[in-house]
Write a protein that holds these residues in place. Structure first.
Motif, PDB file in Angstrom:
ATOM      1  N   LYS A 274       6.497   2.321  -3.652  1.00  0.00           N
ATOM      2  CA  LYS A 274       6.434   3.471  -2.764  1.00  0.00           C
ATOM      3  C   LYS A 274       6.089   2.982  -1.366  1.00  0.00           C
ATOM      4  N   ILE A 275       6.832   3.481  -0.360  1.00  0.00           N
ATOM      5  CA  ILE A 275       6.568   3.092   1.030  1.00  0.00           C
ATOM      6  C   ILE A 275       5.327   3.825   1.502  1.00  0.00           C
ATOM      7  N   ILE A 276       4.311   3.061   1.833  1.00  0.00           N
ATOM      8  CA  ILE A 276       3.060   3.667   2.284  1.00  0.00           C
ATOM      9  C   ILE A 276       2.801   3.396   3.771  1.00  0.00           C
ATOM     10  N   LYS A 277       3.607   2.475   4.420  1.00  0.00           N
ATOM     11  CA  LYS A 277       3.405   2.168   5.838  1.00  0.00           C
ATOM     12  C   LYS A 277       4.730   1.657   6.402  1.00  0.00           C
ATOM     13  N   MET A 278       5.063   2.023   7.670  1.00  0.00           N
ATOM     14  CA  MET A 278       6.268   1.546   8.346  1.00  0.00           C
ATOM     15  C   MET A 278       5.960   1.310   9.835  1.00  0.00           C
ATOM     16  N   SER A 279       6.459   0.167  10.386  1.00  0.00           N
ATOM     17  CA  SER A 279       6.288  -0.171  11.811  1.00  0.00           C
ATOM     18  C   SER A 279       7.599  -0.757  12.308  1.00  0.00           C
TER      19      SER A 279
ATOM     20  N   LYS B 126       7.705  -4.150  10.017  1.00  0.00           N
ATOM     21  CA  LYS B 126       6.871  -4.311   8.831  1.00  0.00           C
ATOM     22  C   LYS B 126       6.951  -3.029   7.969  1.00  0.00           C
ATOM     23  N   VAL B 127       6.938  -3.254   6.644  1.00  0.00           N
ATOM     24  CA  VAL B 127       6.965  -2.145   5.671  1.00  0.00           C
ATOM     25  C   VAL B 127       5.904  -2.426   4.619  1.00  0.00           C
ATOM     26  N   GLY B 128       4.989  -1.429   4.394  1.00  0.00           N
ATOM     27  CA  GLY B 128       3.958  -1.576   3.375  1.00  0.00           C
ATOM     28  C   GLY B 128       4.377  -0.880   2.088  1.00  0.00           C
TER      29      GLY B 128
ATOM     30  N   THR C  88      17.008   5.296   7.840  1.00  0.00           N
ATOM     31  CA  THR C  88      17.344   5.927   6.547  1.00  0.00           C
ATOM     32  C   THR C  88      16.161   6.043   5.602  1.00  0.00           C
ATOM     33  N   HIS C  89      15.024   5.485   5.907  1.00  0.00           N
ATOM     34  CA  HIS C  89      13.861   5.534   5.026  1.00  0.00           C
ATOM     35  C   HIS C  89      12.642   6.020   5.786  1.00  0.00           C
ATOM     36  N   HIS C  90      11.725   6.654   4.957  1.00  0.00           N
ATOM     37  CA  HIS C  90      10.496   7.191   5.545  1.00  0.00           C
ATOM     38  C   HIS C  90       9.315   6.861   4.638  1.00  0.00           C
ATOM     39  N   ILE C  91       8.089   7.111   5.117  1.00  0.00           N
ATOM     40  CA  ILE C  91       6.882   6.879   4.306  1.00  0.00           C
ATOM     41  C   ILE C  91       6.878   7.872   3.149  1.00  0.00           C
ATOM     42  N   GLY C  92       6.557   7.364   1.975  1.00  0.00           N
ATOM     43  CA  GLY C  92       6.510   8.174   0.765  1.00  0.00           C
ATOM     44  C   GLY C  92       7.716   8.008  -0.116  1.00  0.00           C
ATOM     45  N   ASP C  93       8.791   7.384   0.440  1.00  0.00           N
ATOM     46  CA  ASP C  93       9.971   7.159  -0.387  1.00  0.00           C
ATOM     47  C   ASP C  93       9.668   6.096  -1.421  1.00  0.00           C
ATOM     48  N   VAL C  94      10.165   6.339  -2.631  1.00  0.00           N
ATOM     49  CA  VAL C  94      10.049   5.351  -3.713  1.00  0.00           C
ATOM     50  C   VAL C  94      11.374   4.600  -3.778  1.00  0.00           C
TER      51      VAL C  94
ATOM     52  N   GLY D 260       9.408  -6.161   2.437  1.00  0.00           N
ATOM     53  CA  GLY D 260       8.175  -5.410   2.543  1.00  0.00           C
ATOM     54  C   GLY D 260       7.056  -6.140   1.842  1.00  0.00           C
ATOM     55  N   LEU D 261       5.822  -5.771   2.140  1.00  0.00           N
ATOM     56  CA  LEU D 261       4.656  -6.435   1.562  1.00  0.00           C
ATOM     57  C   LEU D 261       3.906  -5.458   0.670  1.00  0.00           C
TER      58      LEU D 261
END
Length: 673
Positions: A618-623, A628-630, A563-569, A592-593
């Motif tokens: 803001k999501i800047i990284k996802m693995s 892990k979520v940056g 449900t979430h992607h990079i760039g989502d706030v 997230g970190l």
């Protein structure tokens, strides 16, 4: 009538003699004779039936007279008794006395001389008979009249009766050796009993009778037989040829004997080591005789004693470390390690004291006279061909001889033992101690797992005889299947759940919850709880079953990544702060970190994040693989600036707003911030 020798007074030898008043001539008148008689009979008056009236006076004897008569107090007492009997003669003796008196009056000269000679002859005969009958230094034979509780009454002739202590005629069982009517040898002792009986001794007579033989055996150093009568202080009283002798406790055997009472009645062979005839003491020794026999046996044994020789011996003593064997005058040590090829807890498990066994001489030290013996060396070492007789995977049976914490030892044959380790006893891991399954003495079936003749070890297994439940576990519990079990144990790294008897699965601490960071399984589970879990993996070879509890619930991470992607706030709350940044909760169970380099405001100033503070990130990284979520706060500010620029580029409305007004509004907005 007064006795010539009184008890308690100094012994005075008395002799019969003529009165000093008489002189060399006989009395001339009857009055003179009576006057002389009064002087002579002031203490002792004696009548003789064969002669005229004899007169006795009390005088001290000369040395020659004493030597000739061998006079002693006992003889004198006997004389007194006889004189006392003659003082009151039988009725039949009265005419003879009267005739003698008439003769004395009719022939004053020759008749007195004849009467004096008859008296001397009668006195000599009387003295001789008395000495032979009751002399203290002579053995006399008597007849037992009766036995009392403490004494034996004996008729010793001469109208006399005596008593001797009952203890002198008791055997080793305390029973009398004589009865009424038996003939017994005795000797007279000094004094009399209160009842008037003569004191007698049977032991003294027996000792005197056996004295010559004892002295002869002592001089010839010849052994004699001795019967143990009783135990005394310091040793034993024994009977040697009818005489009592003393056997000291230290001379009974080569080694001290604790129970001397148990030797009563035994017949021993002893040597006479001391004779004191004056005191009547005899001392004998059995140890001296045994030492001589032992030395003789030792010399014979040493003639053919050498290492490797096989001898026959008798087990003499047992200790915890072995047994001492008498080889014939020489003792050898049979150590417990040389008694059997197998294991012995104590030497008594193989031999007992008194057993006659064959042994092999392993080592002989001539200087110290020490011999090391072996018993197991008489048979071949069973381990030499154990590998062929007990191949791997062979089914064997044996007896459990020992149970320890780590397993049980099973004796397959004499000298061959195998170990069934606790892990090889059952497929179940729940058994805490081998004693729960086997006991000493049980007959068990095993499978040979490994044989090592060099180390004399055989590894055995018992569980191999049963079906391995792990082999069919894949079919019974496939991966992904939901199972139910009881929490059996908790550890730092997880919880063990028993899904059936002998089958435990591990729920690792990481598989307890999707959302909660669990440090110890006790935070989620308790011992004894019934829980459900999902089969994650099965390893039959290692007997491992991995289970998971959190897998019963949907994976929140998978849902988040879907449900979430990079760039989502997104909006989040700071959970904890580290030196390199802050961990932020962005969904239930999802963290997230935000690195410290991303925690700055729109002007580039660092922000101080504290636990509990909420921000937009803001999501800047996802693995998804690493879960892990940056996150970034700075990226959120840049996004706002970009929005302003985009709004500025839009066409101006029909209102009268100018560029100057827009700049003024922007400044006001900045000042308000």
């Amino acid at each position: 009538m007064s006795k010539l020798t009184r008890q308690g007074e100094p012994t005075t030898t008395k002799r019969l003699t003529s009165s000093p008043l008489a002189g060399p001539y006989p009395p001339r008148t009857e009055c003179e004779a009576q006057q002389r008689g009064i002087t002579l009979f002031d203490e002792t008056i004696t009548h003789n039936s064969d002669s005229a009236t004899a007169v006795a006076t009390e005088t001290e004897p000369t040395a020659n007279e004493t030597a000739q008569t061998g006079h002693n107090p006992a003889h004198q007492d006997s004389t007194d008794q006889s004189l006392s009997q003659q003082e009151h003669p039988p009725v039949g003796s009265a005419p003879a006395a009267a005739s003698a008196e008439e003769t004395s009056h009719s022939a004053p000269g020759a008749d007195d001389k004849h009467a004096s000679e008859d008296f001397a002859s009668a006195l000599e005969n009387y003295t001789t008979e008395t000495e032979e009958a009751v002399g203290e230094d002579r053995v006399i034979k008597g007849t037992v009249l009766k036995l009392t509780a403490t004494h034996v009454v004996v008729d010793i002739g001469t109208k006399s009766e005596g008593m001797l202590p009952l203890a002198e005629v008791l055997d080793h069982e305390g029973k009398p050796k004589v009865k009424a009517g038996d003939e017994i040898e005795v000797m007279r002792e000094k004094g009399q009993t209160e009842e008037g009986y003569v004191n007698l001794s049977h032991q003294k007579a027996a000792r005197l009778h056996a004295w010559d033989e004892v002295e002869k055996a002592h001089h010839e150093k010849r052994p004699v037989k001795a019967v143990v009568i009783e135990r005394t202080k310091g040793g034993l009283t024994v009977d040697v040829l009818g005489a009592r002798a003393f056997l000291p406790g230290s001379q009974v055997d080569l080694r001290p004997i604790r129970n001397l009472d148990g030797m009563k009645g035994q017949t021993l062979e002893v040597t006479v080591i001391k004779v004191n005839k004056k005191r009547g003491n005899i001392v004998v020794s059995r140890k001296e005789l045994l030492e001589g026999e032992q030395n003789e046996k030792r010399n014979k044994t040493l003639e053919h004693l050498e290492e490797g020789s096989i001898l026959t011996g008798v087990v003499k003593n047992l200790t915890e470390y072995g047994a001492f064997v008498d080889l014939g005058g020489l003792d050898g040590l049979l150590h417990i390690t040389d008694m059997s090829w197998g294991r012995l807890t104590h030497p008594r498990d193989l031999v007992n004291v008194g057993d006659q066994i064959q042994v092999k001489v392993l080592k002989y030290d001539k200087e110290k006279q020490r011999v090391s013996l072996g018993f197991k060396q008489l048979t071949p070492d069973p381990w030499l061909d154990a590998e062929h007789r007990y191949p791997v995977s062979a089914h064997v049976s044996g007896r459990v001889i020992s149970v320890t914490d780590y397993g049980a030892f099973v004796e397959l044959e004499q000298g061959i033992e195998g170990l069934v380790h606790v892990s090889e006893m059952t497929w179940s891991k729940r058994m805490k101690h081998p004693s729960k399954l086997v006991n000493v003495g049980d007959q068990v079936e095993c499978v040979v797992l490994n044989v090592n003749p060099g180390e004399r070890r055989i590894s055995l297994g018992m569980r191999q005889l049963a079906t391995n439940p792990w082999d069919a576990l894949h079919d019974k519990y496939p991966v992904g299947m939901t199972v139910e079990g009881r929490v059996r144990n908790l550890t730092d790294f997880g919880a063990f759940i028993e899904i059936e008897d002998g089958i435990d699965g591990l729920v690792h601490v990481s598989n307890l919850s999707w959302t909660k960071r669990v440090k110890h399984p006790s935070e989620v589970l308790k011992k004894g709880d019934r829980v459900k879990a999902v089969v994650l993996a099965i390893e039959p070879d290692k007997r491992r079953l991995s289970l998971g509890v959190k897998q019963l619930q949907p994976d929140v991470w998978e849902t988040f990544f879907e449900t979430h992607h990079i760039g989502d706030v997104i909006h989040g709350k700071v959970l904890r702060v580290a030196a390199f940044g802050a961990f932020v909760e962005i969904a239930e169970g999802v963290e997230g970190l935000c690195h410290k380099s991303e925690a700055v405001d729109g002007n580039g100033q660092p922000l101080h994040l504290e636990p509990g503070v909420e921000h937009d990130f803001k999501i800047i990284k996802m693995s998804a693989e690493e879960k892990k979520v940056g996150l970034s706060i700075r990226a959120v500010g840049e996004e706002a600036s970009r929005s302003e620029v985009e709004a500025y580029k839009q066409p101006v409305s029909s209102t009268s707003s100018t560029i100057g007004e827009l700049i003024s509004w922007k400044r006001a907005g900045n000042e308000g911030n």
